[in-house]
Design a protein around this motif. Sequence first.
Motif, PDB file in Angstrom:
ATOM      1  N   LEU A  51      10.299   1.747  -5.447  1.00 59.96           N
ATOM      2  CA  LEU A  51       9.218   2.732  -5.342  1.00 59.96           C
ATOM      3  C   LEU A  51       8.747   3.184  -6.720  1.00 59.96           C
ATOM      4  O   LEU A  51       7.560   3.496  -6.909  1.00 59.96           O
ATOM      5  CB  LEU A  51       9.672   3.943  -4.520  1.00 59.96           C
ATOM      6  CG  LEU A  51       9.521   3.791  -3.007  1.00 59.96           C
ATOM      7  CD1 LEU A  51      10.199   4.941  -2.283  1.00 59.96           C
ATOM      8  CD2 LEU A  51       8.051   3.715  -2.621  1.00 59.96           C
ATOM      9  N   GLU A  52       9.649   3.221  -7.686  1.00 63.56           N
ATOM     10  CA  GLU A  52       9.223   3.533  -9.057  1.00 63.56           C
ATOM     11  C   GLU A  52       8.133   2.553  -9.495  1.00 63.56           C
ATOM     12  O   GLU A  52       7.117   2.953 -10.075  1.00 63.56           O
ATOM     13  CB  GLU A  52      10.415   3.450 -10.004  1.00 63.56           C
ATOM     14  CG  GLU A  52      10.047   3.625 -11.469  1.00 63.56           C
ATOM     15  CD  GLU A  52      11.007   2.922 -12.400  1.00 63.56           C
ATOM     16  OE1 GLU A  52      10.537   2.252 -13.340  1.00 63.56           O
ATOM     17  OE2 GLU A  52      12.232   3.027 -12.183  1.00 63.56           O
ATOM     18  N   HIS A  53       8.338   1.265  -9.196  1.00 68.04           N
ATOM     19  CA  HIS A  53       7.324   0.249  -9.504  1.00 68.04           C
ATOM     20  C   HIS A  53       6.054   0.476  -8.682  1.00 68.04           C
ATOM     21  O   HIS A  53       4.940   0.428  -9.201  1.00 68.04           O
ATOM     22  CB  HIS A  53       7.867  -1.145  -9.181  1.00 68.04           C
ATOM     23  CG  HIS A  53       8.869  -1.662 -10.152  1.00 68.04           C
ATOM     24  ND1 HIS A  53       8.722  -2.861 -10.818  1.00 68.04           N
ATOM     25  CD2 HIS A  53      10.060  -1.161 -10.573  1.00 68.04           C
ATOM     26  CE1 HIS A  53       9.767  -3.070 -11.592  1.00 68.04           C
ATOM     27  NE2 HIS A  53      10.598  -2.054 -11.455  1.00 68.04           N
ATOM     28  N   MET A  54       6.243   0.725  -7.383  1.00 67.17           N
ATOM     29  CA  MET A  54       5.110   0.766  -6.464  1.00 67.17           C
ATOM     30  C   MET A  54       4.167   1.944  -6.723  1.00 67.17           C
ATOM     31  O   MET A  54       2.970   1.851  -6.459  1.00 67.17           O
ATOM     32  CB  MET A  54       5.607   0.834  -5.018  1.00 67.17           C
ATOM     33  CG  MET A  54       6.341  -0.419  -4.543  1.00 67.17           C
ATOM     34  SD  MET A  54       5.412  -1.951  -4.826  1.00 67.17           S
ATOM     35  CE  MET A  54       3.862  -1.579  -4.054  1.00 67.17           C
ATOM     36  N   LEU A  55       4.702   3.046  -7.234  1.00 69.25           N
ATOM     37  CA  LEU A  55       3.847   4.216  -7.413  1.00 69.25           C
ATOM     38  C   LEU A  55       2.912   4.092  -8.615  1.00 69.25           C
ATOM     39  O   LEU A  55       2.152   5.016  -8.911  1.00 69.25           O
ATOM     40  CB  LEU A  55       4.699   5.484  -7.519  1.00 69.25           C
ATOM     41  CG  LEU A  55       5.379   5.889  -6.208  1.00 69.25           C
ATOM     42  CD1 LEU A  55       6.127   7.197  -6.352  1.00 69.25           C
ATOM     43  CD2 LEU A  55       4.370   5.992  -5.072  1.00 69.25           C
ATOM     44  N   PHE A  56       2.954   2.941  -9.294  1.00 70.97           N
ATOM     45  CA  PHE A  56       1.948   2.644 -10.304  1.00 70.97           C
ATOM     46  C   PHE A  56       0.776   1.861  -9.708  1.00 70.97           C
ATOM     47  O   PHE A  56      -0.193   1.562 -10.407  1.00 70.97           O
ATOM     48  CB  PHE A  56       2.562   1.807 -11.442  1.00 70.97           C
ATOM     49  CG  PHE A  56       3.445   2.600 -12.364  1.00 70.97           C
ATOM     50  CD1 PHE A  56       2.906   3.302 -13.429  1.00 70.97           C
ATOM     51  CD2 PHE A  56       4.811   2.650 -12.172  1.00 70.97           C
ATOM     52  CE1 PHE A  56       3.711   4.028 -14.295  1.00 70.97           C
ATOM     53  CE2 PHE A  56       5.627   3.371 -13.022  1.00 70.97           C
ATOM     54  CZ  PHE A  56       5.082   4.069 -14.083  1.00 70.97           C
ATOM     55  N   LYS A  57       0.858   1.526  -8.429  1.00 71.15           N
ATOM     56  CA  LYS A  57      -0.132   0.639  -7.816  1.00 71.15           C
ATOM     57  C   LYS A  57      -1.402   1.354  -7.373  1.00 71.15           C
ATOM     58  O   LYS A  57      -2.390   0.699  -7.026  1.00 71.15           O
ATOM     59  CB  LYS A  57       0.492  -0.077  -6.609  1.00 71.15           C
ATOM     60  CG  LYS A  57       1.656  -0.999  -6.963  1.00 71.15           C
ATOM     61  CD  LYS A  57       1.195  -2.178  -7.795  1.00 71.15           C
ATOM     62  CE  LYS A  57       2.336  -3.126  -8.098  1.00 71.15           C
ATOM     63  NZ  LYS A  57       1.899  -4.295  -8.890  1.00 71.15           N
ATOM     64  N   GLY A  58      -1.381   2.673  -7.323  1.00 73.31           N
ATOM     65  CA  GLY A  58      -2.614   3.381  -6.995  1.00 73.31           C
ATOM     66  C   GLY A  58      -2.545   4.183  -5.713  1.00 73.31           C
ATOM     67  O   GLY A  58      -1.481   4.368  -5.111  1.00 73.31           O
ATOM     68  N   THR A  59      -3.705   4.640  -5.287  1.00 81.22           N
ATOM     69  CA  THR A  59      -3.835   5.514  -4.125  1.00 81.22           C
ATOM     70  C   THR A  59      -4.970   4.997  -3.241  1.00 81.22           C
ATOM     71  O   THR A  59      -5.427   3.872  -3.400  1.00 81.22           O
ATOM     72  CB  THR A  59      -4.152   6.950  -4.586  1.00 81.22           C
ATOM     73  OG1 THR A  59      -5.450   6.964  -5.200  1.00 81.22           O
ATOM     74  CG2 THR A  59      -3.114   7.447  -5.581  1.00 81.22           C
ATOM     75  N   LYS A  60      -5.443   5.834  -2.364  1.00 81.57           N
ATOM     76  CA  LYS A  60      -6.565   5.443  -1.508  1.00 81.57           C
ATOM     77  C   LYS A  60      -7.874   5.371  -2.289  1.00 81.57           C
ATOM     78  O   LYS A  60      -8.841   4.756  -1.819  1.00 81.57           O
ATOM     79  CB  LYS A  60      -6.706   6.435  -0.352  1.00 81.57           C
ATOM     80  CG  LYS A  60      -5.510   6.435   0.597  1.00 81.57           C
ATOM     81  CD  LYS A  60      -5.638   7.505   1.665  1.00 81.57           C
ATOM     82  CE  LYS A  60      -4.421   7.506   2.578  1.00 81.57           C
ATOM     83  NZ  LYS A  60      -4.489   8.580   3.606  1.00 81.57           N
TER      84      LYS A  60
END
Length: 497
Positions: free
Chosen positions: A76-85
């Motif tokens: 999730l640390e990696h994934m939360l750099f992927k953006g939002t809606k």
Amino acid sequence: MKAVHRIYLLALCLALLAPFAHAAGLADKVQEHTLKNGMKLLMVERHTSPTVAAWIRFKVGSADERSDERGLAHLLEHMLFKGTKTLGTTDYAAEKPLLDKIEQTAQLLMLEKAKREKGDQAKINQLKKELDSLEKDAEKYVVKEEFAQIYARNGGSGYNAFTSKDGTTYLINMPANKMELWAAIESDRMKNAVLREFYTERDVVMEERRRSYDTEPEGELWENFLATAFVAHPFGQPTIGWMSDIENLSRNKAETFLHKYYAPNNAIVAVVGDIDPQRIITLVEKYFGVIAPGTPVGPVAVEEPRQRGEKRIEVLADAEPQLMIGFHKPTLPAADDYVFDVIDMLLADGRTSRLYKKMVVEKQLVTDVSSFTAPGSRYPNLFVIAATPRAPHTVQEVESAIYEELERLKKEPVTERELQQILNKLEFEESRQMLSNGGLARNLTEYEATAGTWRYLIEHRQRVAAVTPADVARVAQKYLVRENRTIGVITKQEVAK
């Protein structure tokens, strides 16, 4: 003494005293504010430069994962750099149906692969092909690294994150006049994170695991050392997860974990630098105050059973020998934890420490020696001594020499001079860490999360100063004993000719 020399000496003294004065006045400088949704805000106003360090610490780490969630906090640390809606996508409405199809296909693939030898290989191959095709279709909506790009365009630096056993932290340094941008981005990430490119990133983490652990002897030793020392507590599981753990993580599982824990009531925010605290409170209330709280991270119920005999782990590798010795110990704020701080500095902190002088300088048994507390701080942990033997000396020689020094702790009182040197070094190091905005923000969030209060920073040196030679001997006799230790070694593997 010439006047110019007196002026220089005075300036030098003032420079050296400044950090200590800051440390002493920290209690008056930290301002606290707690939002109704439970988010804790810590602020320190410092006008030395027009910049601000902003750290967000979530009180959830790998120790909080269930057995079927191992590796989730790190992924999730990696994934939360992927953006939002709204960030990281050109059209979320069009992207979302594809993300849902990707998840359905990935679930079917994992289910079939879980059957192992009974799985239908043709079905597995077909599902892999479908998953690859769907992921390629979804790529056309992805805007890579949009968080980082926006921050960089607005003068942000040091944008990063890290995950530990104890928690997950996101950090950035910003120009002071860009704090509303920070609040808008980070609150959007907390509310509307989209785990796009999940399975692509999962492959990245699997490669990270192969590179840093599976094919790296030191990493393999560390993982197996912890797994041997902790048989029940999750401190024994790797933060990155075992390979089979990572292979079975799904986006659905990650989203459940995210929405449950990565929420205001589990967040500690430190903002340090050129700020008006009241304005920061207004900004944080405006952007973060509307976010609903999540589920409080509860304590890990399992307790590591008392160790009743020495444990050993050996890693055979084409690498130079290494040695680790770990002893179970209590964690902060237990009184004995402060005694271990003294033991740590006495044994291996710098060139004047006992182990360095004896083993590196005098006997030349090792090329380096260190000690530290690991792998986390929220629960009882390990005091670890690590050393690299200097050829032709063996691991056995080094191990024996370390035990000799530990016996000295039990039998020979530590001198008052040694204790004073430790206090001097500790005060300087703690003050040095607080000189930078980021260093202070890190300490505030770290100790608010692990010790329950940032005031640990103020109390720590006072508690260490109260440690006596008798305390050191008592703690050494209680914990630094054979039945409480775990030994890990790398043995150089002979290559067959």
